[in-house]
Design a protein around this motif. Structure first.
Motif, mmCIF file in Angstrom:
data_model
loop_
_atom_site.group_PDB
_atom_site.id
_atom_site.type_symbol
_atom_site.label_atom_id
_atom_site.label_comp_id
_atom_site.label_asym_id
_atom_site.label_seq_id
_atom_site.Cartn_x
_atom_site.Cartn_y
_atom_site.Cartn_z
ATOM 1 N N SER A 145 0.819 -1.209 0.000
ATOM 2 C CA SER A 145 0.000 0.000 0.000
ATOM 3 C C SER A 145 0.857 1.266 0.000
ATOM 4 C CB SER A 145 -0.917 0.010 1.218
ATOM 5 O OG SER A 145 -0.142 0.090 2.395
ATOM 6 N N GLU A 168 -5.420 -4.770 -12.441
ATOM 7 C CA GLU A 168 -6.264 -5.436 -11.439
ATOM 8 C C GLU A 168 -5.434 -6.359 -10.548
ATOM 9 O OE1 GLU A 168 -9.235 -7.141 -13.950
ATOM 10 O OE2 GLU A 168 -10.501 -5.340 -13.853
ATOM 11 N N ALA A 171 -3.613 -4.187 -8.176
ATOM 12 C CA ALA A 171 -4.548 -3.668 -7.186
ATOM 13 C C ALA A 171 -4.876 -4.735 -6.149
ATOM 14 C CB ALA A 171 -5.816 -3.169 -7.863
ATOM 15 N N SER A 172 -4.994 -5.976 -6.612
ATOM 16 C CA SER A 172 -5.331 -7.041 -5.654
ATOM 17 C C SER A 172 -4.155 -7.341 -4.720
ATOM 18 C CB SER A 172 -5.822 -8.300 -6.368
ATOM 19 O OG SER A 172 -4.740 -8.919 -7.016
ATOM 20 N N ARG A 176 -0.854 0.441 -5.748
ATOM 21 C CA ARG A 176 -1.689 1.373 -6.490
ATOM 22 C C ARG A 176 -1.066 1.768 -7.823
ATOM 23 N NH1 ARG A 176 -2.839 5.640 -1.927
ATOM 24 N NH2 ARG A 176 -0.973 4.674 -1.048
ATOM 25 N N PRO A 196 -8.398 0.098 -13.111
ATOM 26 C CA PRO A 196 -8.400 0.448 -11.691
ATOM 27 C C PRO A 196 -7.238 1.365 -11.344
ATOM 28 C CG PRO A 196 -7.604 -1.799 -11.982
ATOM 29 C CD PRO A 196 -7.911 -1.269 -13.344
ATOM 30 N N ALA A 198 -5.667 4.504 -9.042
ATOM 31 C CA ALA A 198 -5.846 5.145 -7.742
ATOM 32 C C ALA A 198 -5.522 6.627 -7.808
ATOM 33 C CB ALA A 198 -4.981 4.453 -6.696
#
Ligand code: C2E
Ligand code: MG
Ligand code: MG
Ligand code: MG
Length: 277
Positions: A145, A168, A171-172, A176, A196, A198
């Motif tokens: 993160s 994706e 992201a998983s 980001r 996706p 951020a």
């Protein structure tokens, strides 16, 4: 007479071409050796929460330090590194170094800092890209993160479906993805909708004219609206003046970056300038 002059001109032109090609070949050799010997360093530029003025992280920007001490800008060698594929090992080094540095600063008492790293299409399209990111996070101990990977709209050009799948995947993992230089490229809104992301990094060409007129501010506003729709934080790039900063604050742009807030500097200087208690 005219024919002779034309011939002469052509000859000069051809000589220039040869010189340019030779210079490029030379640079390519230098770059290849520099990747082997590690003649690169990272500079860091602060990312600032515009509402509070707090530093929330930094973007890592690579520089080439030649043996003679001369510093070469990425604008000069990144395109060549991309063309030759040298960006793949160089990019891996950048990612590892930036994550290592972020952990050092976290350990030193700044646990919430985020590090943003630029990723070129060539790296992004390597089949081993996601595993590499995972491996580097594991090696360095950086929390996923705390990492932002900056890509440009160009990753959507050749393989939009694959780009989305990979974003994706990242992201998983908790990593980001930011869309860099937003507004300068080919932006297909329907593709962005499914990516996706951020963060939306609004290119500095939109920040430069501020305060400007109604239209200039409307363009920034539209990026902020898009950011909201995509659930992506907008980062205004290239803030060079207090006036630009104030306009962006009044428009409620959440994050900013630029010379006015801090120039890219080596790690030791970044700590001195921005991470003092
Ligand atoms: P970028 O990712 O959009 O990075 C922001 C660039 O804008 C940086 O240039 C930064 O120094 C510059 N900048 C920041 N604030 C201001 C400002 O207020 N005014 C102006 N005029 N410029 C500002 P830099 O470091 O020369 O890097 C240029 C580009 O090279 C980067 O643009 C990025 O696309 C690429 N790059 C840099 N490092 C890397 C890297 O490690 N990997 C890859 N693939 N590309 C990189
Ligand atoms: Mg960037
Ligand atoms: Mg940018
Ligand atoms: Mg860029």
């Amino acid at each position: 007479q005219a024919k002779a002059a034309g011939k002469r001109q052509y000859r000069f032109y051809a000589q220039d071409m040869t010189r340019a090609a030779q210079a490029k070949l030379h640079l390519r050799g230098q770059l290849s050796r520099a990747v082997d010997t590690g003649e690169f360093e990272l500079h860091y530029q602060p990312l600032v929460d515009l509402a509070t003025g707090a530093i929330i992280g930094m973007e890592a920007l690579v520089r080439w330090r030649e043996a003679n001490g001369r510093l070469i800008s990425p604008a000069t060698f990144i395109p060549l590194a991309e063309e030759t594929g040298l960006i793949v090992p160089l990019g891996a080094w950048v990612l590892r170094e930036a994550c290592t540095q972020a952990v050092r600063w976290q350990v030193a008492g700044h646990p919430d800092l985020v590090v943003a790293v630029n990723v070129s299409v060539r790296q992004w399209e390597e089949a081993t890209f996601v595993p590499l990111v995972q491996q580097i996070l594991l090696e360095t101990g950086l929390s996923p993160s705390r990492l932002v990977l900056e890509i440009t709209e160009s990753v959507l050009l050749s393989e939009p479906v694959e780009a989305r799948r990979q974003a994706e995947q990242l992201a998983s993992l908790g990593v980001r993805v930011a869309l860099d230089d937003y507004g300068t490229g080919y932006s297909n809104l329907s593709q962005l909708q499914h990516l996706p992301i951020a963060q939306l990094k609004l290119d500095r060409t939109f920040v430069h004219p501020l305060p400007g007129g109604v239209r200039d501010q409307a363009l920034v506003q539209s990026a902020l609206t898009l950011g909201q729709a995509l659930d992506a934080a907008v980062v205004a790039e290239g803030i060079e003046t207090d006036t630009q900063l104030q306009v962006l604050r009044s428009l409620a742009c959440p994050v900013g970056q630029g010379y006015f807030l801090g120039r890219p500097v080596p790690a030791s200087e970044f700590a001195l300038q921005h991470l003092q208690p």
